[in-house]
Design an enzyme around this catalytic site. Structure first.
Site, short mmCIF file in Angstrom:
data_model
loop_
_atom_site.label_atom_id
_atom_site.label_comp_id
_atom_site.label_asym_id
_atom_site.label_seq_id
_atom_site.Cartn_x
_atom_site.Cartn_y
_atom_site.Cartn_z
N LYS A 1 0.85 -1.19 0.00
CA LYS A 1 0.00 0.00 0.00
C LYS A 1 0.88 1.24 0.00
O LYS A 1 1.81 1.36 0.80
CB LYS A 1 -0.91 0.01 1.23
CG LYS A 1 -1.88 1.18 1.29
CD LYS A 1 -2.82 1.05 2.49
CE LYS A 1 -3.81 2.19 2.57
NZ LYS A 1 -4.73 2.07 3.74
N ASP B 1 -13.94 2.68 10.91
CA ASP B 1 -14.56 2.43 9.61
C ASP B 1 -14.77 0.93 9.41
O ASP B 1 -14.41 0.37 8.38
CB ASP B 1 -13.68 3.01 8.49
CG ASP B 1 -14.42 3.11 7.17
OD1 ASP B 1 -15.67 2.98 7.17
OD2 ASP B 1 -13.77 3.32 6.13
#
Length: 739
Positions: free
Chosen positions: A424, A528
């Site tokens: 990432k 989240d």
């Protein structure tokens, strides 16, 4: 006369007066009257210099009448200020009376378009809105929908080039940077071309604000974003420079630079001023070259030379043809030698310039790397690796600011072979705050420690850019996509892992709860939690991922969400939506929604309800209905997760135990004698994971799928500020209905 300085919005009430008002206008109502077409608006402005050294900006707005009958118009022209923003009209009913101060006649009659004219200030945002209707009791009543247009008035300095005048004028935030110039286009080593720009700070800056930075975007002719950068403002600098260097810059192509100054004050957070944007061509300016260094001899008038008697000429040693050939050969040889000499000199100069340029560039790169080089965070020291150990293979996915690649990692301790990993990183040109978020996510995962149901941080590159967050690769991707694949029969034939029955759903839910119990025990929250942020690996391994919003809540037990962040409303708790409060109790609410996703094989929560309109229903006590085929005990757990009071929601450790008990009652092929310890119970509960459902609990047969909850394509995130506006309007409507 000085230009009008506004500290509150300007409102003008305008009636179009006619000699004979047609009575049948009363036949129109809200549902039948067409609004004024926005495409018919004509907005013109005129700039004039006044005798006292001031400037005047006049706007004229006209539109085409929507119907041929004589009507009266109600219009409003506003200018945005710090104290008050632009306020659009909202009529809740056709009979609502609209009251505004002042009235003026429109210029024109039935044979011409309605027109208004007004002086307004430079470098502001304007809003014009209009309806048409009749009068009742002396007050105007709109009978058409509102037609509005938002526009920007010209930048003061760009329009007048009068720095003294513009510096004295009020402005909402600030004007655009001035004197933006392309200073030079040059070749750089390694096939790079550079374009160097310069500019000066804006002339207009709000007196209560201060300039903080300039954000730069550099686009290609096709509209692709090539470079971004941020340069801090310094009050002592009057000229700024920025160099765009890239191998993708091509000679004679057009490129667009966008410069946005940002200001901050105690009234608002850092916000953009008026942007500057312009196209520039990457054209090289050629230096003048010297002429050929050898001059020809002047012609002589041979007729002026007296003739001298002579003896007959002797026979030449060579004939004429040989002499001509020899002369031509000597001339050609001389030309070749001259060209070779100049090419040698040019090459020698070019090599010297390149050697100097390389030394300069290497020094510049070393200096920039030294500036950007970071100290390794103690929590990441044992995870830091070299870039040479990472090989990027292909892209797995991307978001607004980040991208995830599949790759391999080599040279790890106790690993003979290369490891397949997910990498990432931030997109090229990402702003510094996005890069800082990625570094914070690395540190947070490292601080959470190892857990079987939390994505493991294998390694990272955090000293210099680009930053890499390297984790184990999860073969089946995110849980949401995995569950939706379980709906399709062709996927069941491709891989038996997609044969997910009720027992496997309990396993997935319990694994997520175990990971969240670990996070809650460390006094962190996720922020989240949703199926899209849970990953699925070999053997139905479940791991929680995407900790971009997660944070430590040790000091207060909660943290307030930043107002500029978007909110996934359908997964957020009431206190998060209403007050921006994030906590592990809020994660419990999200877990209830996640269980809905699991037991409906990836259905969209709250189907048919738009996110921005869901909040008022949740405040009134509405909760999702029990999905078809969802077990009663699971739905009961969901509802407890959705308790309005955060303290009433179950903790994750408790939910792990409850889900384990539910799973035990359904595993009739597992025998419990009550003497098993915790480890033995965990081993027994692992059996449903390794054994796919022999008969799908949804009874998929004859190629027919069950009546599952729907999957909807919708934008599930809403801006926090936009959501607050919706809530305030809903509150006003509620109060109005009560009164």
């Amino acid at each position: 006369m000085k230009v009008l300085k506004l500290i509150i919005p300007v409102s003008i009430l305008l009636f179009k007066s006619v000699d004979a008002f047609v009575p049948n206008i009363l036949e129109y109502n809200c549902t039948e009257a067409d609004p004024i077409e926005q495409s018919t608006f004509e907005i013109n402005h005129a700039i004039s210099r006044l005798g006292n050294g001031n400037w005047r900006l006049d706007y004229q707005i006209s539109w085409e009448p929507p119907i041929q009958e004589a009507v009266r118009y109600l219009s409003d022209l506003q200018v945005e200020t710090i104290q008050s923003g632009l306020t659009p009209w909202i009529f809740s009913s056709c009979d609502e009376v609209v009251k505004l101060a002042g009235s003026h006649e429109a210029n024109g009659n039935l044979s011409s378009n309605p027109t208004i004219s007004q002086e307004i200030p430079f470098t502001h945002n304007g809003l014009f809105q209009v309806v048409y209707g009749v009068t009742s009791g002396g007050s105007p009543i709109p009978i058409s929908q509102v037609t509005s247009v938002v526009f920007e008035t010209p930048d003061c300095f760009e329009a007048t080039e009068d720095a003294t005048y513009c510096a004295e004028q009020e402005v909402l935030r600030c004007g655009m940077p001035i004197n933006v110039t392309l200073e030079e286009v040059t070749f750089r080593p390694y096939n790079n071309i550079s374009m160097t720009f310069s500019w000066s700070p804006p002339v207009q800056v709000n007196r209560l604000s201060e300039l903080v930075e300039y954000r730069i975007q550099f686009h290609t002719e096709d509209g692709d974003l090539l470079l971004t950068d941020t340069i801090r403002h310094n009050d002592d600098e009057i000229l700024y420079h920025w160099e765009a260097i890239s191998p993708y810059i091509e000679e004679d192509f057009l490129y667009k630079i966008t410069l946005v100054p940002y200001v901050s004050s105690k009234f608002f957070r850092t916000e953009p001023g008026r942007l500057f944007t312009k196209w520039f061509a990457a054209e090289f300016i050629m230096e003048a070259t010297s002429e050929y260094p050898f001059a020809t001899e002047d012609k002589r008038n041979m007729s002026s030379i007296p003739r001298v008697p002579s003896t007959p000429p002797a026979k030449p040693f060579l004939d004429t043809a040989a002499i001509v050939a020899l002369s031509a050969g000597l001339v050609l040889l001389l030309v070749i030698l001259i060209i070779a000499y100049f090419l040698w000199k040019r090459r020698r100069r070019r090599v010297a310039e390149d050697r100097f340029e390389n030394r300069h560039l290497e020094g510049l790169l070393e200096m920039r790397q030294a500036e950007n080089r970071r100290e390794v965070d103690p929590s990441l020291k044992h995870k830091e690796i070299k870039y040479e150990q990472v090989t990027i293979e292909c892209k797995l996915g991307e978001g607004e600011f980040g991208v995830v690649f599949k790759g391999t990692l080599s040279g790890m301790k106790d690993q003979v072979h290369d490891i397949t990993v997910a990498i990432k990183t931030t997109k090229v040109g990402a702003f510094s705050d996005v890069k800082e978020d990625l570094l914070n996510e690395m540190k947070l995962i490292a601080e959470l420690g190892d857990h079987v149901n939390i994505l493991f941080l294998l390694a990272c590159c955090s000293i210099t850019e680009p930053y890499y967050l390297i984790t184990e690769h999860m073969k089946y991707g995110d849980l949401l996509g995995f569950l939706r694949k379980c709906r399709k029969l062709e996927n069941l034939d491709e891989d038996p892992i997609y044969s997910v029955g009720e027992n496997q759903q309990f396993i997935i839910a319990r694994d997520v709860a175990k990971g969240m119990a670990h996070i809650q025990g460390k006094r962190f929250y996720h922020g989240d939690l949703a199926a899209r942020n849970v990953l699925v690996g070999e053997g139905l391994t479940i791991k929680i991922a995407d900790f971009g919003l997660a944070d430590d809540i040790y000091t207060r037990g909660y943290k307030r969400r930043a107002t500029e962040q978007k909110i996934p409303v359908k997964w957020c708790s009431l206190e998060t939506i209403l007050n921006g409060i994030c906590s592990s109790e809020g994660d419990a609410w999200s877990f209830g929604v996640l269980m809905y996703e699991i037991f409906t094989l990836g259905a969209t929560p709250y189907p048919g309800i738009a996110p921005r309109f869901l909040v008022s229903q949740l405040k009134n006590g509405y909760r999702m209905e029990q999905p078809q085929d969802c077990p009663d005990d699971i739905y009961d757990l969901m509802k407890r997760c959705w308790q309005e009071s955060p303290d009433s929601r179950p903790r994750f450790a408790r939910m792990v135990d409850e889900l384990g008990d539910m799973l035990m009652t359904r595993c009739d092929y597992i025998q419990f004698d009550g003497k098993e310890d915790e480890t033995e119970i965990e081993e027994l509960l692992e059996l449903p994971r390794r054994n796919s459902a022999s008969q799908n609990d949804y009874q998929i047969s004859n190629g027919q799928t069950p009546n599952l909850a729907p999957i909807l394509d919708e934008d599930f995130e809403v801006d926090f500020d936009e959501l607050q506006d919706v809530l305030r309007k809903s509150q006003k409507e509620t109060e109005k209905s009560v009164h």
